[in-house]
Design an enzyme around this catalytic site. Structure first.
Site, mmCIF file in Angstrom:
data_model
loop_
_atom_site.group_PDB
_atom_site.id
_atom_site.type_symbol
_atom_site.label_atom_id
_atom_site.label_comp_id
_atom_site.label_asym_id
_atom_site.label_seq_id
_atom_site.Cartn_x
_atom_site.Cartn_y
_atom_site.Cartn_z
ATOM 1 N N ASN A 16 0.665 -1.403 -0.248
ATOM 2 C CA ASN A 16 0.171 0.077 0.151
ATOM 3 C C ASN A 16 0.840 1.198 0.494
ATOM 4 O OD1 ASN A 16 -2.995 0.180 0.108
ATOM 5 N ND2 ASN A 16 -2.603 -1.771 1.706
ATOM 6 N N HIS A 111 -8.852 -1.657 6.080
ATOM 7 C CA HIS A 111 -8.991 -2.882 6.863
ATOM 8 C C HIS A 111 -8.853 -3.263 5.486
ATOM 9 C CE1 HIS A 111 -9.292 -5.289 9.997
ATOM 10 N NE2 HIS A 111 -10.235 -4.893 8.805
HETATM 11 C C1 GRF Z 1 -3.266 -4.695 4.051
HETATM 12 O O1 GRF Z 1 -4.049 -5.638 3.833
HETATM 13 C C2 GRF Z 1 -4.021 -3.477 4.948
HETATM 14 O O2 GRF Z 1 -5.273 -3.614 3.925
HETATM 15 C C3 GRF Z 1 -3.875 -4.221 5.941
HETATM 16 O O3 GRF Z 1 -2.614 -4.385 6.196
HETATM 17 C C4 GRF Z 1 -2.471 -5.118 4.858
HETATM 18 C C5 GRF Z 1 -0.752 -4.415 4.162
HETATM 19 O O4 GRF Z 1 -0.261 -4.723 3.568
HETATM 20 N N1 GRF Z 1 -4.139 -3.136 7.037
HETATM 21 P P1 GRF Z 1 0.753 -3.797 2.801
HETATM 22 O O5 GRF Z 1 2.388 -3.725 3.738
HETATM 23 O O6 GRF Z 1 0.639 -2.645 2.425
HETATM 24 O O7 GRF Z 1 1.587 -4.665 1.254
#
Ligand code: GRF
Length: 202
Positions: A16, A111
């Site tokens: 993300n 989330h």
């Molecule tokens: C994602 O699925 C987000 O929704 C959750 O933790 C995960 C993080 O993934 N809060 P990344 O580290 O961004 O790949």
């Protein structure tokens, strides 16, 4: 409109974070990631930040007397970078009053479920175990609860009979990478107003 300064807090791989950096660099959102902070020394998120020339810090909670002192250190860093919005992206700690008071309605989280369903850890597994036919992701402002703050945007995905936790997580992640930058863009345009439990998009 002026470019807003972002911080991203991440504990893990940081996909993300990557989508946020890319959206900023493309100019899709009027924001710039100024600093990345992790509570985990080995978080790949820190490497991603460095590859883009973004300052990245590991803040080790064990070096602080308590959570308040740990968060004071983070708030110090965020203020040094004049951060206007803090984006939690796979940050595995509950945010405490020290950060919440320093950044009122200026902290967002993503989330991997359609909140208020399936808060906390393993949201995708919770969805599969429950047998829902639709799941998705939610970007929300952070309050003192776990995944309970006012909802900004949501996106749904279908859940298939043969889904595994991984296949569902992957389908949701594709949506996450679009939804988070979109929410940040709305914030940057000053279009998000919190009204009680609701976020009004102007
Ligand atoms: C994602 O699925 C987000 O929704 C959750 O933790 C995960 C993080 O993934 N809060 P990344 O580290 O961004 O790949």
């Amino acid at each position: 409109m002026a470019t807003i300064s972002l911080a991203v807090l991440a504990s893990g791989r940081g996909s993300n974070l990557q989508s946020i950096i890319d959206a900023c660099e493309r100019g899709d959102v009027n924001a710039e990631v100024k600093v990345v902070i992790s509570d985990s020394k080995d978080a790949y998120a820190l490497e991603r930040a460095k590859k883009h020339g973004i300052d990245a810090y590991f803040v080790n909670i064990k070096e602080y007397q308590d959570k308040k002192a740990y968060e004071e250190k983070i708030v110090d860093l965020l203020q040094n970078y004049s951060v206007q919005l803090v984006c939690l992206a796979g940050y595995m700690r509950l945010v405490g009053p020290t950060m919440l008071n320093a950044f009122p309605w200026q902290i967002m989280n993503i989330h991997p479920s359609l909140l208020p369903a399936f808060t906390g850890l393993h949201a995708q597994k919770q969805a599969l175990d429950y047998g829902v036919k639709v799941s998705g992701c939610t970007v929300h402002f952070v309050d003192k609860g776990m995944d309970t703050g006012p909802i900004i945007l949501q996106e749904s995905v279908p859940v298939y009979d043969n889904d595994t936790e991984d296949s569902l997580a992957e389908r949701i992640l594709v949506k996450e990478h679009v939804l988070y930058p979109k929410a940040i863009g709305l914030f940057a345009e000053n279009r998000l107003m919190v009204d009680g439990k609701k976020v009004v998009i102007e």
